[in-house]
Design an enzyme around this catalytic site. Structure first.
Site, PDB file in Angstrom:
ATOM      1  N   ARG A 121      73.267  15.763  11.148  1.00  9.84           N
ATOM      2  CA  ARG A 121      72.088  15.662  12.019  1.00  9.84           C
ATOM      3  C   ARG A 121      71.725  16.995  12.670  1.00  9.84           C
ATOM      4  O   ARG A 121      71.067  17.038  13.706  1.00  9.84           O
ATOM      5  CB  ARG A 121      72.272  14.574  13.086  1.00  9.84           C
ATOM      6  CG  ARG A 121      72.444  13.182  12.498  1.00  9.84           C
ATOM      7  CD  ARG A 121      72.331  12.111  13.569  1.00  9.84           C
ATOM      8  NE  ARG A 121      72.472  10.784  12.960  1.00  9.84           N
ATOM      9  CZ  ARG A 121      73.596  10.104  12.884  1.00  9.84           C
ATOM     10  NH1 ARG A 121      74.706  10.629  13.396  1.00  9.84           N
ATOM     11  NH2 ARG A 121      73.645   8.918  12.334  1.00  9.84           N
ATOM     12  N   LYS A 143      59.910  25.999   9.918  1.00 11.11           N
ATOM     13  CA  LYS A 143      59.489  25.081   8.863  1.00 11.11           C
ATOM     14  C   LYS A 143      60.452  25.201   7.691  1.00 11.11           C
ATOM     15  O   LYS A 143      60.667  26.290   7.161  1.00 11.11           O
ATOM     16  CB  LYS A 143      58.069  25.395   8.396  1.00 11.11           C
ATOM     17  CG  LYS A 143      56.982  24.847   9.282  1.00 11.11           C
ATOM     18  CD  LYS A 143      55.623  25.024   8.613  1.00 11.11           C
ATOM     19  CE  LYS A 143      54.521  24.378   9.410  1.00 11.11           C
ATOM     20  NZ  LYS A 143      53.199  24.532   8.757  1.00 11.11           N
ATOM     21  N   GLU A 185      50.612  38.107   3.361  1.00 12.57           N
ATOM     22  CA  GLU A 185      50.847  37.369   4.610  1.00 12.57           C
ATOM     23  C   GLU A 185      50.641  38.272   5.828  1.00 12.57           C
ATOM     24  O   GLU A 185      50.296  37.791   6.908  1.00 12.57           O
ATOM     25  CB  GLU A 185      52.249  36.765   4.623  1.00 12.57           C
ATOM     26  CG  GLU A 185      52.488  35.671   3.579  1.00 12.57           C
ATOM     27  CD  GLU A 185      51.939  34.311   4.008  1.00 12.57           C
ATOM     28  OE1 GLU A 185      51.325  34.209   5.095  1.00 12.57           O
ATOM     29  OE2 GLU A 185      52.128  33.345   3.248  1.00 12.57           O
ATOM     30  N   LYS A 227      52.938  35.445  14.846  1.00 11.85           N
ATOM     31  CA  LYS A 227      53.414  34.104  14.505  1.00 11.85           C
ATOM     32  C   LYS A 227      54.190  33.498  15.671  1.00 11.85           C
ATOM     33  O   LYS A 227      54.061  32.288  15.952  1.00 11.85           O
ATOM     34  CB  LYS A 227      54.286  34.132  13.256  1.00 11.85           C
ATOM     35  CG  LYS A 227      54.716  32.729  12.834  1.00 11.85           C
ATOM     36  CD  LYS A 227      55.260  32.669  11.433  1.00 11.85           C
ATOM     37  CE  LYS A 227      55.473  31.212  11.010  1.00 11.85           C
ATOM     38  NZ  LYS A 227      55.985  31.104   9.625  1.00 11.85           N
ATOM     39  N   GLU A 237      53.103  21.748  15.027  1.00  3.45           N
ATOM     40  CA  GLU A 237      51.782  21.626  14.417  1.00  3.45           C
ATOM     41  C   GLU A 237      51.085  20.329  14.820  1.00  3.45           C
ATOM     42  O   GLU A 237      50.581  19.572  13.980  1.00  3.45           O
ATOM     43  CB  GLU A 237      51.888  21.735  12.888  1.00  3.45           C
ATOM     44  CG  GLU A 237      50.603  22.194  12.221  1.00  3.45           C
ATOM     45  CD  GLU A 237      50.801  22.556  10.761  1.00  3.45           C
ATOM     46  OE1 GLU A 237      51.182  23.708  10.492  1.00  3.45           O
ATOM     47  OE2 GLU A 237      50.584  21.702   9.898  1.00  3.45           O
ATOM     48  N   ARG A 242      48.908  25.832  15.385  1.00  2.00           N
ATOM     49  CA  ARG A 242      49.787  26.362  14.344  1.00  2.00           C
ATOM     50  C   ARG A 242      49.159  26.236  12.960  1.00  2.00           C
ATOM     51  O   ARG A 242      49.474  27.008  12.057  1.00  2.00           O
ATOM     52  CB  ARG A 242      51.144  25.638  14.381  1.00  2.00           C
ATOM     53  CG  ARG A 242      52.108  26.191  13.349  1.00  2.00           C
ATOM     54  CD  ARG A 242      53.548  25.813  13.597  1.00  2.00           C
ATOM     55  NE  ARG A 242      54.399  26.421  12.581  1.00  2.00           N
ATOM     56  CZ  ARG A 242      55.720  26.508  12.649  1.00  2.00           C
ATOM     57  NH1 ARG A 242      56.350  26.036  13.700  1.00  2.00           N
ATOM     58  NH2 ARG A 242      56.415  27.080  11.687  1.00  2.00           N
ATOM     59  N   ASN A 246      48.024  28.440   8.250  1.00  2.00           N
ATOM     60  CA  ASN A 246      47.815  27.981   6.875  1.00  2.00           C
ATOM     61  C   ASN A 246      46.560  28.570   6.249  1.00  2.00           C
ATOM     62  O   ASN A 246      46.155  28.136   5.160  1.00  2.00           O
ATOM     63  CB  ASN A 246      47.725  26.448   6.845  1.00  2.00           C
ATOM     64  CG  ASN A 246      49.043  25.789   7.176  1.00  2.00           C
ATOM     65  OD1 ASN A 246      50.099  26.221   6.704  1.00  2.00           O
ATOM     66  ND2 ASN A 246      49.015  24.759   8.004  1.00  2.00           N
ATOM     67  N   HIS A 249      46.103  28.862   2.494  1.00  2.00           N
ATOM     68  CA  HIS A 249      47.130  28.064   1.832  1.00  2.00           C
ATOM     69  C   HIS A 249      46.570  26.824   1.133  1.00  2.00           C
ATOM     70  O   HIS A 249      47.146  26.373   0.137  1.00  2.00           O
ATOM     71  CB  HIS A 249      48.212  27.652   2.836  1.00  2.00           C
ATOM     72  CG  HIS A 249      49.139  28.764   3.209  1.00  2.00           C
ATOM     73  ND1 HIS A 249      48.710  29.905   3.864  1.00  2.00           N
ATOM     74  CD2 HIS A 249      50.478  28.928   3.030  1.00  2.00           C
ATOM     75  CE1 HIS A 249      49.738  30.716   4.055  1.00  2.00           C
ATOM     76  NE2 HIS A 249      50.819  30.143   3.568  1.00  2.00           N
ATOM     77  N   HIS A 253      47.705  26.753  -2.452  1.00  2.00           N
ATOM     78  CA  HIS A 253      48.622  25.751  -2.998  1.00  2.00           C
ATOM     79  C   HIS A 253      48.017  25.048  -4.211  1.00  2.00           C
ATOM     80  O   HIS A 253      48.735  24.694  -5.160  1.00  2.00           O
ATOM     81  CB  HIS A 253      48.979  24.720  -1.928  1.00  2.00           C
ATOM     82  CG  HIS A 253      50.000  25.202  -0.944  1.00  2.00           C
ATOM     83  ND1 HIS A 253      50.313  24.517   0.210  1.00  2.00           N
ATOM     84  CD2 HIS A 253      50.791  26.302  -0.936  1.00  2.00           C
ATOM     85  CE1 HIS A 253      51.247  25.167   0.870  1.00  2.00           C
ATOM     86  NE2 HIS A 253      51.546  26.259   0.199  1.00  2.00           N
ATOM     87  N   HIS A 267      53.606  33.093  -4.571  1.00  2.00           N
ATOM     88  CA  HIS A 267      53.036  32.430  -3.395  1.00  2.00           C
ATOM     89  C   HIS A 267      52.121  33.373  -2.608  1.00  2.00           C
ATOM     90  O   HIS A 267      51.006  33.005  -2.221  1.00  2.00           O
ATOM     91  CB  HIS A 267      54.153  31.915  -2.485  1.00  2.00           C
ATOM     92  CG  HIS A 267      53.650  31.319  -1.206  1.00  2.00           C
ATOM     93  ND1 HIS A 267      52.928  30.140  -1.171  1.00  2.00           N
ATOM     94  CD2 HIS A 267      53.745  31.750   0.081  1.00  2.00           C
ATOM     95  CE1 HIS A 267      52.597  29.867   0.079  1.00  2.00           C
ATOM     96  NE2 HIS A 267      53.087  30.824   0.857  1.00  2.00           N
TER      97      HIS A 267
END
Length: 369
Positions: A121, A143, A185, A227, A237, A242, A246, A249, A253, A267
């Site tokens: 956990r 993330k 980025e 960031k 988010e 936040r 993206n 993206h 993606h 990427h």
């Protein structure tokens, strides 16, 4: 050394940017290393470059490095490797108060972070990003995820590292293509919220890519600081802030999915092209000027990154790309938020974008350039 705090509710951690950090792990990590045995997860490419340095660093401090070396590439972010990683950590008797080191690019950071999020956990981990993209983006903010047959990063968790050590020396080992992909980025932080930094990127991109130490430290530190501010405001988010990260993206993606999430389109390259498409689509909707959209395109192209969708020679049509977007994890009640621009440095979330219109725009892009 640049030290950037990531301030979160009730806790914080540092991102340190400098040369020689990987050779100084006992000093840098301090009390985070509670036991003699130190688990390190990496891939075979990074191990070939840095295993000897880290072995010497840790053993010189009285620690015993333990290694899990995976195959490189995006395919490593799989159910199979998640199971393998968790089983290995359990066999190494990692406890909740221990810290696992994630040595590599975004793939290793994502996989290791997710494994640490679910192990007992939640156990601690330290990010040791070795790619420019990981240093400025994926290693910061918590993330973590793996890919599935349904799409990229659809299974994961928010799990913050306890420390990030961005060793600028690691960038010297990167192929030129990967450096350029990481710089996409960096440009993104300027496009989404800081026109002055965008102008700096446009003027100094060559220096960053060619290895100027001062330029590299500034690029990494400024990106991380940008960031960190956003993550501190909206860690999970939930407020929309936040989501600005993206930018590029959603288009990117879809392009990655269409090209198979492989070496055909890295990427960072997908994000770069996605930013160009977001700028052009914003101009099409009358939100930003054609001149600003052209300026974004020029900056991306000048950095040696793809700026024309037709150059990918994918075939297909706009609707096929738009269909990939329907599986985006940001889809909410049948609506996909789009990050668009009112100008360079002025990103916002649009909730009224119809995918049919996006498909028509992409058809135009496939045919016009």
């Amino acid at each position: 050394m640049a030290v950037i705090p990531v301030e979160l509710a009730g806790r914080s951690y540092e991102v340190r940017v400098d040369d020689g950090l990987l050779a100084d792990l006992p000093t840098q990590c301090g009390a985070l290393l509670r036991k003699k045995s130190v688990p390190i997860i990496t891939d075979s490419n990074v191990a070939g470059q840095w295993r000897d340095t880290i072995d010497a660093s840790l053993t010189g401090g009285g620690f015993e490095p333990r290694w899990l070396v995976l195959d490189p590439g995006e395919s490593a972010k799989s159910w199979t490797n998640l199971e393998r990683t968790v089983d290995w950590l359990l066999a190494e008797e990692v406890e909740r108060g221990d810290h696992v080191m994630a040595l590599g690019g975004g793939v290793i950071g994502d996989l290791t972070g997710f494994a640490c999020a679910i192990l007992k956990r939640g156990c601690g981990f330290i990010q040791l990003p070795t790619s420019l993209l990981a240093q400025v983006d994926s290693s910061v903010g918590g993330k973590t995820a793996i890919n599935t047959a349904a799409g990229k990063n659809l299974v994961g968790a928010f799990h913050q590292p306890s420390l990030v050590l961005a060793d600028l020396g690691a960038l010297d080992t990167l192929p030129l293509r990967e450096l350029r992909a990481g710089f996409a980025e960096v440009i993104k932080y300027g496009v989404l919220g800081d026109r002055d930094f965008f102008n700096w990127c446009a003027a100094n991109g060559a220096a960053v890519i060619e290895g100027n130490r001062q330029a590299r430290e500034y690029a990494v530190a400024q990106s991380v600081a940008a960031k960190a501010r956003i993550v501190a405001e909206d860690e999970r988010e939930t407020t929309g802030t936040r989501a600005l990260l993206n930018l590029g993206h959603t288009f990117g993606h879809a392009l990655e999915a269409e090209t198979g999430f492989g070496s055909r389109l890295l990427h960072g390259e997908a994000v770069a092209l996605g930013m160009v498409l977001a700028a052009r689509y914003s101009a099409r909707r009358g939100l930003m000027s054609d001149a600003d959209a052209a300026t974004v395109t020029e900056a991306v192209s000048k950095a040696g990154l793809p700026s024309e969708i037709a150059a990918l020679d994918m075939g297909g049509d706009g609707m096929k790309l738009a269909d990939h977007m329907r599986h985006d994890k940001k889809m909410d009640a049948g609506t996909l938020p789009f990050l668009l621009l009112r100008g360079i440095g002025q990103a916002f979330m649009a909730m009224d974008v119809a995918l049919d219109d996006v498909a028509a725009f992409l058809d135009d892009q496939l045919q016009a350039h």
